[in-house]
Design a protein around this motif. Structure first.
Motif, PDB file in Angstrom:
ATOM      1  N   ALA A  45       2.809   5.906  -2.734  1.00  0.00           N
ATOM      2  CA  ALA A  45       3.890   6.820  -3.093  1.00  0.00           C
ATOM      3  C   ALA A  45       3.770   7.244  -4.553  1.00  0.00           C
ATOM      4  O   ALA A  45       4.024   8.401  -4.900  1.00  0.00           O
ATOM      5  N   ILE A  46       3.361   6.307  -5.404  1.00  0.00           N
ATOM      6  CA  ILE A  46       3.190   6.615  -6.829  1.00  0.00           C
ATOM      7  C   ILE A  46       2.073   7.637  -7.009  1.00  0.00           C
ATOM      8  O   ILE A  46       2.240   8.660  -7.675  1.00  0.00           O
ATOM      9  N   LEU A  47       0.935   7.362  -6.368  1.00  0.00           N
ATOM     10  CA  LEU A  47      -0.218   8.250  -6.518  1.00  0.00           C
ATOM     11  C   LEU A  47       0.056   9.622  -5.913  1.00  0.00           C
ATOM     12  O   LEU A  47      -0.276  10.646  -6.502  1.00  0.00           O
ATOM     13  N   GLU A  48       0.702   9.610  -4.738  1.00  0.00           N
ATOM     14  CA  GLU A  48       0.963  10.881  -4.045  1.00  0.00           C
ATOM     15  C   GLU A  48       1.908  11.766  -4.850  1.00  0.00           C
ATOM     16  O   GLU A  48       1.666  12.958  -5.034  1.00  0.00           O
ATOM     17  N   ALA A  49       2.987  11.162  -5.352  1.00  0.00           N
ATOM     18  CA  ALA A  49       3.970  11.930  -6.125  1.00  0.00           C
ATOM     19  C   ALA A  49       3.309  12.528  -7.356  1.00  0.00           C
ATOM     20  O   ALA A  49       3.490  13.698  -7.680  1.00  0.00           O
ATOM     21  N   LYS A  50       2.511  11.680  -8.019  1.00  0.00           N
ATOM     22  CA  LYS A  50       1.846  12.110  -9.249  1.00  0.00           C
ATOM     23  C   LYS A  50       0.876  13.253  -8.955  1.00  0.00           C
ATOM     24  O   LYS A  50       0.708  14.176  -9.758  1.00  0.00           O
ATOM     25  N   LYS A  65       0.840  -1.208   0.000  1.00  0.00           N
ATOM     26  CA  LYS A  65       0.000   0.000   0.000  1.00  0.00           C
ATOM     27  C   LYS A  65       0.868   1.248   0.000  1.00  0.00           C
ATOM     28  O   LYS A  65       0.563   2.245  -0.647  1.00  0.00           O
ATOM     29  N   ALA A  66       1.989   1.202   0.753  1.00  0.00           N
ATOM     30  CA  ALA A  66       2.894   2.355   0.811  1.00  0.00           C
ATOM     31  C   ALA A  66       3.501   2.620  -0.562  1.00  0.00           C
ATOM     32  O   ALA A  66       3.653   3.766  -0.985  1.00  0.00           O
ATOM     33  N   PHE A  67       3.837   1.541  -1.281  1.00  0.00           N
ATOM     34  CA  PHE A  67       4.431   1.662  -2.608  1.00  0.00           C
ATOM     35  C   PHE A  67       3.426   2.301  -3.576  1.00  0.00           C
ATOM     36  O   PHE A  67       3.712   3.310  -4.235  1.00  0.00           O
ATOM     37  N   ALA A  68       2.232   1.728  -3.629  1.00  0.00           N
ATOM     38  CA  ALA A  68       1.202   2.254  -4.523  1.00  0.00           C
ATOM     39  C   ALA A  68       0.848   3.686  -4.147  1.00  0.00           C
ATOM     40  O   ALA A  68       0.668   4.552  -5.010  1.00  0.00           O
ATOM     41  N   LYS A  84       0.801  15.379  -6.122  1.00  0.00           N
ATOM     42  CA  LYS A  84       1.295  16.598  -5.465  1.00  0.00           C
ATOM     43  C   LYS A  84       2.332  17.373  -6.267  1.00  0.00           C
ATOM     44  O   LYS A  84       2.437  18.588  -6.136  1.00  0.00           O
ATOM     45  N   ILE A  85       3.161  16.635  -7.042  1.00  0.00           N
ATOM     46  CA  ILE A  85       4.291  17.312  -7.669  1.00  0.00           C
ATOM     47  C   ILE A  85       3.896  18.051  -8.934  1.00  0.00           C
ATOM     48  O   ILE A  85       3.268  17.495  -9.816  1.00  0.00           O
TER      49      ILE A  85
END
Lengths: 199, 199
Positions: A47-52, A42-45, A54-55
């Protein structure tokens, strides 16, 4: 059969799309993910969604940031008179690692390449010209890669900047530190000779 | 600074945890993900979560499946009399690629390794013994890797199986096809000599 499990096949396919990841590596990575705990996956998935999510691009230099302005542009201690023009955000990281450069950056997000259909208006050149018009800007360093596209882009931009009266410079060419003269190509060696300095 | 954007740093960290992925590659992958469309990033994250959620072990052979039994165990055309014992599911894929083997598998999910604290009871050996007790099973092929742990595991299991009256075999050792005798190590060469066949 190979992959009779559709969700496994889909995961391998996703990894395979990443740059430099072939089929066997993708398979290894997918199996690694299956061995993760529920929480780690869940942390991996996440991180992908969050980066996409927020950045985005800094409103000034077009570098990546999760705020309005990036940490370099909003740092009062940096020299606002120098702008280093690079191809992408990874180049910014490379320069920051030297801990020597104290100016600002401008990220083009690509290089002019008619072969790949990339024209100047697809890059962040307009934004650079707006910044260059500021009278506080003293020097703009063209730090694109020493490739055909990098050279062409540097030349193109410098021709637009010169009439504005701002100093435009280019990174030095030469022998890489720790390199071997025997293995240096002719063009690099020639440029190293041309750019020789008194010691 | 290097990574002043926390969500980017977290994404790079997640990629860095994958096997065989160093810091620079992790950085490259993370930047690739940022260049994906919103939809593509969601598909990537979704594939991780879906695979993790749906995939479990086959109730018979312990291979990966998204159902109750895997596609090999539920295939009526496969020879139920032969069981090939492998370390993990990736080995099953390797054997299936040969398109030659038509029996069933048994996945141990590891090898006995006292150095790493892996004891026999952490592997799926109990399940194998239950299967071996079925009188339809004629032969069990030990197909663990030719390493110290693989050999020890094969020996350990074969000692448990022999008293049950089932035939236990081991993969052949020898020169790999396309290999070069000059580069073969002594042990492999010795095993190839020992296992020579009449032509």
């Amino acid at each position: 059969m190979a992959y009779s499990v559709p969700s496994l096949a889909r995961l391998i396919e996703q990894f395979e799309r990443l740059p430099g990841i072939g089929h066997k590596t993708a398979q290894r990575l997918a199996f690694y993910v299956l061995d993760l705990s529920e929480q780690e996956a869940k942390a991996f998935a996440g991180a992908i969604l969050e980066a996409k999510e927020k950045i985005k691009y800094c409103s000034v230099c077009q570098n990546l940031t999760d705020g309005e302005k990036c940490s370099i542009c909003s740092n009062a201690g940096r020299d606002k008179g120098t702008i280093c023009v690079v191809e992408d955000s990874q180049d910014v990281i490379a320069f920051e690692r030297t801990r020597e450069y104290n100016g600002l950056y401008h990220v083009l997000h690509g290089l002019i390449s008619p072969m790949d259909g990339v024209t100047p208006d697809q890059l962040k050149i307009k934004e650079l010209l707006t910044r260059a018009a500021d009278e506080n800007v003293k020097e703009i360093i063209m730090a694109t890669n020493p490739t055909v596209e990098g050279e062409a882009t540097a030349l193109y931009i410098s021709r637009l900047l010169k009439p504005m009266g701002v100093k435009v410079s280019r990174l030095a060419y030469g022998i890489p530190v720790g390199g071997n003269l025997q293995y240096a190509d002719e063009v690099t060696l020639m440029r190293a000779l041309e750019g020789r300095n008194e010691i």
